[in-house]
Scaffold this active site. Structure first.
Site, PDB file in Angstrom:
ATOM      1  N   ARG A   1       0.828  -1.200   0.000  1.00 40.69           N
ATOM      2  CA  ARG A   1       0.000   0.000   0.000  1.00 40.69           C
ATOM      3  C   ARG A   1       0.872   1.265   0.000  1.00 40.69           C
ATOM      4  O   ARG A   1       2.059   1.223   0.280  1.00 40.69           O
ATOM      5  CB  ARG A   1      -0.914   0.010   1.238  1.00 40.69           C
ATOM      6  CG  ARG A   1      -1.997  -1.024   1.206  1.00 40.69           C
ATOM      7  CD  ARG A   1      -2.755  -1.114   2.527  1.00 40.69           C
ATOM      8  NE  ARG A   1      -1.937  -1.740   3.576  1.00 40.69           N
ATOM      9  CZ  ARG A   1      -2.345  -1.931   4.820  1.00 40.69           C
ATOM     10  NH1 ARG A   1      -3.554  -1.523   5.190  1.00 40.69           N
ATOM     11  NH2 ARG A   1      -1.550  -2.518   5.712  1.00 40.69           N
TER      12      ARG A   1
ATOM     13  N   LYS B   1       1.751   1.811   7.451  1.00 44.37           N
ATOM     14  CA  LYS B   1       2.108   0.964   8.598  1.00 44.37           C
ATOM     15  C   LYS B   1       3.022   1.706   9.562  1.00 44.37           C
ATOM     16  O   LYS B   1       3.590   2.755   9.251  1.00 44.37           O
ATOM     17  CB  LYS B   1       2.789  -0.323   8.114  1.00 44.37           C
ATOM     18  CG  LYS B   1       1.861  -1.269   7.374  1.00 44.37           C
ATOM     19  CD  LYS B   1       0.660  -1.686   8.223  1.00 44.37           C
ATOM     20  CE  LYS B   1       1.023  -2.558   9.393  1.00 44.37           C
ATOM     21  NZ  LYS B   1      -0.147  -2.922  10.224  1.00 44.37           N
TER      22      LYS B   1
ATOM     23  N   TYR C   1      -0.894   4.280  10.905  1.00 45.71           N
ATOM     24  CA  TYR C   1      -1.242   3.266  11.895  1.00 45.71           C
ATOM     25  C   TYR C   1      -0.023   3.020  12.777  1.00 45.71           C
ATOM     26  O   TYR C   1       1.098   2.903  12.290  1.00 45.71           O
ATOM     27  CB  TYR C   1      -1.637   1.945  11.214  1.00 45.71           C
ATOM     28  CG  TYR C   1      -2.968   1.982  10.510  1.00 45.71           C
ATOM     29  CD1 TYR C   1      -4.149   2.151  11.220  1.00 45.71           C
ATOM     30  CD2 TYR C   1      -3.055   1.837   9.129  1.00 45.71           C
ATOM     31  CE1 TYR C   1      -5.373   2.186  10.576  1.00 45.71           C
ATOM     32  CE2 TYR C   1      -4.276   1.870   8.474  1.00 45.71           C
ATOM     33  CZ  TYR C   1      -5.434   2.052   9.198  1.00 45.71           C
ATOM     34  OH  TYR C   1      -6.646   2.090   8.558  1.00 45.71           O
TER      35      TYR C   1
ATOM     36  N   HIS D   1      -0.447   1.104  16.386  1.00 46.50           N
ATOM     37  CA  HIS D   1      -0.665  -0.116  17.184  1.00 46.50           C
ATOM     38  C   HIS D   1       0.427  -0.286  18.241  1.00 46.50           C
ATOM     39  O   HIS D   1       1.077  -1.323  18.351  1.00 46.50           O
ATOM     40  CB  HIS D   1      -0.711  -1.349  16.260  1.00 46.50           C
ATOM     41  CG  HIS D   1      -1.803  -1.291  15.232  1.00 46.50           C
ATOM     42  ND1 HIS D   1      -3.139  -1.362  15.566  1.00 46.50           N
ATOM     43  CD2 HIS D   1      -1.758  -1.158  13.878  1.00 46.50           C
ATOM     44  CE1 HIS D   1      -3.872  -1.281  14.465  1.00 46.50           C
ATOM     45  NE2 HIS D   1      -3.072  -1.154  13.427  1.00 46.50           N
TER      46      HIS D   1
ATOM     47  N   GLU E   1      -5.644   4.490  14.094  1.00 44.93           N
ATOM     48  CA  GLU E   1      -6.558   3.553  14.749  1.00 44.93           C
ATOM     49  C   GLU E   1      -7.206   4.079  16.014  1.00 44.93           C
ATOM     50  O   GLU E   1      -8.138   3.471  16.537  1.00 44.93           O
ATOM     51  CB  GLU E   1      -5.859   2.213  15.043  1.00 44.93           C
ATOM     52  CG  GLU E   1      -4.846   2.225  16.163  1.00 44.93           C
ATOM     53  CD  GLU E   1      -3.454   2.627  15.746  1.00 44.93           C
ATOM     54  OE1 GLU E   1      -2.541   2.512  16.578  1.00 44.93           O
ATOM     55  OE2 GLU E   1      -3.281   3.070  14.575  1.00 44.93           O
TER      56      GLU E   1
ATOM     57  N   SER F   1     -10.565  -2.378   8.351  1.00 41.88           N
ATOM     58  CA  SER F   1     -11.268  -3.457   9.045  1.00 41.88           C
ATOM     59  C   SER F   1     -12.221  -4.171   8.086  1.00 41.88           C
ATOM     60  O   SER F   1     -12.369  -5.393   8.152  1.00 41.88           O
ATOM     61  CB  SER F   1     -12.047  -2.895  10.240  1.00 41.88           C
ATOM     62  OG  SER F   1     -11.168  -2.391  11.216  1.00 41.88           O
TER      63      SER F   1
ATOM     64  N   ASP G   1     -20.331 -12.036  20.293  1.00 41.78           N
ATOM     65  CA  ASP G   1     -20.065 -10.679  20.746  1.00 41.78           C
ATOM     66  C   ASP G   1     -20.588 -10.539  22.165  1.00 41.78           C
ATOM     67  O   ASP G   1     -21.449 -11.311  22.594  1.00 41.78           O
ATOM     68  CB  ASP G   1     -20.731  -9.646  19.827  1.00 41.78           C
ATOM     69  CG  ASP G   1     -20.066  -8.279  19.917  1.00 41.78           C
ATOM     70  OD1 ASP G   1     -19.167  -7.995  19.101  1.00 41.78           O
ATOM     71  OD2 ASP G   1     -20.430  -7.502  20.814  1.00 41.78           O
TER      72      ASP G   1
ATOM     73  N   VAL H   1     -11.640  -9.248  17.496  1.00 45.88           N
ATOM     74  CA  VAL H   1     -11.959  -8.378  18.635  1.00 45.88           C
ATOM     75  C   VAL H   1     -11.046  -7.159  18.636  1.00 45.88           C
ATOM     76  O   VAL H   1      -9.923  -7.201  18.135  1.00 45.88           O
ATOM     77  CB  VAL H   1     -11.827  -9.127  19.979  1.00 45.88           C
ATOM     78  CG1 VAL H   1     -12.838 -10.245  20.052  1.00 45.88           C
ATOM     79  CG2 VAL H   1     -10.420  -9.661  20.178  1.00 45.88           C
TER      80      VAL H   1
ATOM     81  N   ASP I   1      -2.279  -7.220  14.988  1.00 47.61           N
ATOM     82  CA  ASP I   1      -1.638  -5.906  15.106  1.00 47.61           C
ATOM     83  C   ASP I   1      -1.673  -5.385  16.534  1.00 47.61           C
ATOM     84  O   ASP I   1      -0.830  -4.579  16.925  1.00 47.61           O
ATOM     85  CB  ASP I   1      -2.332  -4.894  14.198  1.00 47.61           C
ATOM     86  CG  ASP I   1      -1.816  -4.942  12.769  1.00 47.61           C
ATOM     87  OD1 ASP I   1      -0.669  -5.350  12.573  1.00 47.61           O
ATOM     88  OD2 ASP I   1      -2.572  -4.587  11.850  1.00 47.61           O
TER      89      ASP I   1
ATOM     90  N   VAL J   1      -1.276 -12.927   9.709  1.00 50.98           N
ATOM     91  CA  VAL J   1      -0.617 -11.910   8.906  1.00 50.98           C
ATOM     92  C   VAL J   1      -0.935 -10.532   9.478  1.00 50.98           C
ATOM     93  O   VAL J   1      -2.099 -10.170   9.677  1.00 50.98           O
ATOM     94  CB  VAL J   1      -1.059 -11.997   7.439  1.00 50.98           C
ATOM     95  CG1 VAL J   1      -0.452 -10.861   6.621  1.00 50.98           C
ATOM     96  CG2 VAL J   1      -0.650 -13.346   6.849  1.00 50.98           C
TER      97      VAL J   1
ATOM     98  N   MET K   1      -3.001  -7.749   6.713  1.00 46.26           N
ATOM     99  CA  MET K   1      -3.871  -8.440   5.763  1.00 46.26           C
ATOM    100  C   MET K   1      -4.314  -7.561   4.597  1.00 46.26           C
ATOM    101  O   MET K   1      -4.280  -7.997   3.442  1.00 46.26           O
ATOM    102  CB  MET K   1      -5.083  -9.032   6.484  1.00 46.26           C
ATOM    103  CG  MET K   1      -4.733 -10.173   7.426  1.00 46.26           C
ATOM    104  SD  MET K   1      -6.226 -10.902   8.161  1.00 46.26           S
ATOM    105  CE  MET K   1      -5.455 -11.888   9.471  1.00 46.26           C
TER     106      MET K   1
END
Length: 377
Positions: free
Chosen positions: A15, A75, A94, A96, A118, A133, A197, A238, A269, A297, A300
């Site tokens: 990306r 990333k 992102y 994380h 995020e 997502s 959930d 989740v 992540d 992964v 993804m």
């Protein structure tokens, strides 16, 4: 403002953080857009397409970082990129951080202002996480179905079955954006799907969305445990925004599962939601623990960059324009949702959930923003 877009260097990441359409919106408002040569190739975007929209092509990441005030990525920065960050930079990507102490401390030491996609909010929504997502949820079911093939180490089950043969069973743990998209694809393949959930209201919504074709279960630890023996594919979907993912399946519980069943951990992540999860790559996506396959992964959506890059820019561009127009500090002061995206600034960590994950101290975003200078634009 000078905006730098380096080539993504994380393994198997194709990306890019900005499309030519995004570059046009920025340059039309008088901003300088610096694209590292070849940054868009993985997403099917040639350098000339950026130049046609007013961007400048720079030869390498060093030049992009040295000349830019705002660094826009996809990333989390890799060690070499962290080393190029300084107090003069705003990083928008992102992050994380709850899953990576070294990255957290490295960004704190850099002095840069780091805003994570995020954790940006829009009311209860996570608008910059949502598009990836969606992609990750669809890929989780697609890739999971493919990896169930026997030549790839799977059980040899066709999720949709055929006439006279029952379909496979797919468990989706988490009914948010990832979970909903995973359910959609798994149902499309013809599988029997169970979604878990902890929100009864959300489970009711999913029953309506899928017209009763999905089985809904409250996500108690016992309910998950009792359903594991029937599952061919378990998708962990989740999310606790900004925090480390909760562990949903222990190593001991793998013994309850069918041999060569598959776990797909979309939460990797954020540290992974299965005890036995560890990050993998598109080149080597799976491994086995106690007879159960794991697909973990960590990027993804990077597998479908033509789609993902455009979806990401569509979501990030309004925020990027605001930061470029006002400066990061003023933009965050004006928009409480963008302020929630601040993770690191001025050598301080601002996310309490990240601090808790690593045993560090956090400073409130409001206090940090009071001390940050308002950048001229």
């Amino acid at each position: 403002m000078r905006i730098g877009v380096p080539t993504e260097i994380k393994k198997d990441e194709y990306r890019v953080a900005l499309t030519p359409a995004g570059a046009r919106e920025l340059t039309a408002r008088g901003h300088d857009v610096l694209i590292q040569a070849g940054a868009g190739e993985g997403s099917g975007i040639a350098d000339d397409e950026y130049v046609a929209q007013g961007a400048e092509i720079v030869p390498d990441a060093v030049t992009a970082f040295e000349r830019a005030e705002l660094i826009v990525k996809v990333k989390e920065p890799q060690p070499g990129e962290v080393a190029m960050l300084g107090p003069e930079h705003v990083l928008f990507t992102y992050l994380h951080l709850a899953a990576d102490r070294d990255l957290t401390t490295g960004l704190v030491a850099s002095g840069a202002t780091c805003i994570a996609y995020e954790t940006v909010t829009d009311g209860p929504r996570l608008p910059l996480l949502a598009p990836m997502s969606e992609v990750a949820g669809k890929i989780a079911a697609q890739a999971g179905a493919f990896m169930l093939g026997r030549p790839l180490g799977g059980r040899g089950v066709l999720p949709g079955g055929v006439a006279g043969v029952v379909p496979g069973t797919v468990m989706v743990i988490g009914g948010g954006v990832v979970g909903q998209n995973a359910v959609q694809v798994a149902l499309g393949l013809g599988a029997e799907v169970i979604v878990f959930d902890r929100s009864i209201a959300r489970l009711r919504e999913l029953e309506v969305i899928f017209a009763g074709r999905v089985t809904t279960c409250f996500a108690s630890s016992l309910e998950i445990e009792e359903r594991l023996p029937a599952a061919d594919l378990v998708i962990g979907a989740v999310l606790v925004a900004g925090a480390r993912a909760p562990r949903l399946v222990s190593r001991e519980q793998l013994g309850l599962m069918k041999r060569r069943a598959l776990l797909v951990d979309v939460s990797i992540d954020q540290g992974g939601c299965f005890e036995t999860s560890r990050p993998t790559t598109h080149s080597e996506p799976t491994y086995e623990v106690d007879g159960v396959g794991h697909y973990c992964v960590a990027n993804m959506p990077g597998a479908v960059p033509v789609t993902s890059t455009r979806a990401l820019t569509n979501a990030t561009l309004p925020y990027l324009l605001r930061i470029a127009e006002l400066g990061a500090t003023a933009a965050m002061r004006e928009d409480p949702g963008l302020e929630q995206g601040l993770n690191v600034a001025g050598g301080l960590l601002t996310q309490a959930s990240v601090a808790a994950a690593h045993g560090l101290e956090a400073t409130s975003t409001s206090k940090v923003l009071e001390e940050l200078p308002v950048s001229p634009v």
